[in-house]
Scaffold this active site. Structure first.
Site, PDB file in Angstrom:
ATOM      1  N   MET A  30       0.841  -1.205   0.000  1.00 23.36           N
ATOM      2  CA  MET A  30       0.000   0.000   0.000  1.00 23.36           C
ATOM      3  C   MET A  30       0.877   1.256   0.000  1.00 23.36           C
ATOM      4  SD  MET A  30      -3.396  -0.934   2.151  1.00 23.36           S
ATOM      5  CE  MET A  30      -2.721  -0.661   3.773  1.00 23.36           C
ATOM      6  N   HIS A  37       9.134  -3.326   3.317  1.00 22.47           N
ATOM      7  CA  HIS A  37       8.717  -3.543   1.928  1.00 22.47           C
ATOM      8  C   HIS A  37       9.933  -3.871   1.049  1.00 22.47           C
ATOM      9  CE1 HIS A  37       5.544  -0.465   3.244  1.00 22.47           C
ATOM     10  NE2 HIS A  37       4.828  -1.526   2.930  1.00 22.47           N
ATOM     11  N   ASP A 150       2.465  -9.146   9.000  1.00 16.59           N
ATOM     12  CA  ASP A 150       1.007  -9.322   8.936  1.00 16.59           C
ATOM     13  C   ASP A 150       0.747 -10.822   8.845  1.00 16.59           C
ATOM     14  OD1 ASP A 150       0.081  -6.375   8.528  1.00 16.59           O
ATOM     15  OD2 ASP A 150       1.769  -6.651   7.180  1.00 16.59           O
ATOM     16  N   GLN A 153      -2.635 -12.268   7.724  1.00 13.44           N
ATOM     17  CA  GLN A 153      -2.800 -12.011   6.286  1.00 13.44           C
ATOM     18  C   GLN A 153      -1.993 -13.012   5.466  1.00 13.44           C
ATOM     19  OE1 GLN A 153      -2.688  -7.947   4.363  1.00 13.44           O
ATOM     20  NE2 GLN A 153      -0.557  -8.522   4.071  1.00 13.44           N
TER      21      GLN A 153
END
Ligand code: AMP
Length: 284
Positions: A30, A37, A150, A153
């Site tokens: 995102m 990331h 996460d 997820q």
């Protein structure tokens, strides 16, 4: 690095790379990129893929009272970071490009979406798997890279791939942390200096729990009580603290197999999550 905003250009590029004999790795994000990331991109590159990174703040996975509107965005900075780390194609679609009309057909997660983060974020994981499924179809990656940060997820996306036979391998990558242990997150941006200081109690409590488990404490309840006490003392408001099986996300009473301790807390208005491995073979 190429940047595209449309699905048509994305498909064209990935098809050309395949024809040229490349494999493709996908890193969905995102945006508001940080080292967490970038570690996913590095892993994708290490495995030799042509790397697609997507940046899309997905409205479907935000509840009505959540932070969709104020979620941090800085595309210029993200573009520079993505280029520097070696992303080959950056996909930055608009909401209209991803959802030209309201979806009539979406994916729904079963009971795994009712627990842990799902309990306080109804609909969140349905929104996640729906956008991830779209991205998988658009990119057709050989491997897709997700962070253990996460954890729920990660397991749900792995399960989606298994249940629905997506031809992609989902690779989980370790959580990247700040020097004081706080898991990197775009939402850390929301913390003022005092909140930022308090937030480090979360990884500290998880670490302490991991040590107690390594020393032989096998009762989940005892470990959870101690973690909760430590978090409250530090001034954090607890959403949940839970110990579940590493693979099945089922609550465990006795830590006699690989498990995960997961927690979500509020520091002021900001919700932070973290998790750590517990139990046999996972104690580090
Ligand atoms: P987000 O942009 O927050 O949706 O995250 C995009 C991807 O990066 C997800 O797979 C996250 O799990 C992963 N990620 C976020 N923070 C970290 C971190 N601190 N370490 C490793 N991976 C992360």
């Amino acid at each position: 690095m190429i940047r595209v905003e449309t699905s048509a250009e994305l498909r064209e590029w990935t098809a050309a790379r395949r024809r040229a004999g490349d494999t493709v790795g996908l890193v969905p994000t995102m945006g508001y990129l940080h080292e967490g990331h970038l570690s996913l991109v590095r892993e994708a590159k290490r495995r030799g893929h042509a790397v697609v990174m997507s940046i899309f703040v997905n409205p479907l996975q935000f509840g009505p009272n959540e932070d969709y509107d104020r979620y941090p965005r800085d595309l210029d900075r993200d573009r520079a970071l993505a280029e520097r780390v070696g992303v080959d194609l950056l996909f930055t679609p608009s909401v209209e490009e991803m959802y030209p009309e309201p979806l009539q057909v979406t994916l729904r997660v079963g009971s795994w979406a009712d627990r842990l983060c799902g309990a306080s974020r109804p609909g969140h994981f349905d929104g996640v798997v729906t956008v991830v499924a779209k991205l998988f179809h658009l990119v057709g990656p050989d491997e897709a890279f997700f962070g253990e940060k996460d954890f729920q997820q990660l397991r749900i996306v792995q399960r989606m791939v298994r249940d629905l036979n997506f031809p992609v391998a989902v690779v989980g990558c370790p959580t990247v942390r700040e020097e004081d242990g706080l898991a990197m997150s775009s939402r850390n941006q929301y913390l003022n200096p005092e909140e930022r200081r308090i937030a480090s109690a979360l990884p500290r409590a998880l670490r302490a729990a991991q040590e107690r488990a390594a020393e032989g404490e096998r009762r989940s309840r005892t470990i959870i009580d101690q973690v909760e006490q430590q978090l409250r003392t530090a001034g954090l408001v607890i959403d949940y603290v839970s110990i579940v099986g590493e693979e099945d996300l089922e609550p465990v009473e006795t830590i006699d197999r690989p498990c995960r301790l997961l927690a979500a807390v509020y520091v002021g208005k900001t919700r932070l999550i973290d998790n750590i491995a517990l139990g046999p073979e996972k104690e580090r």
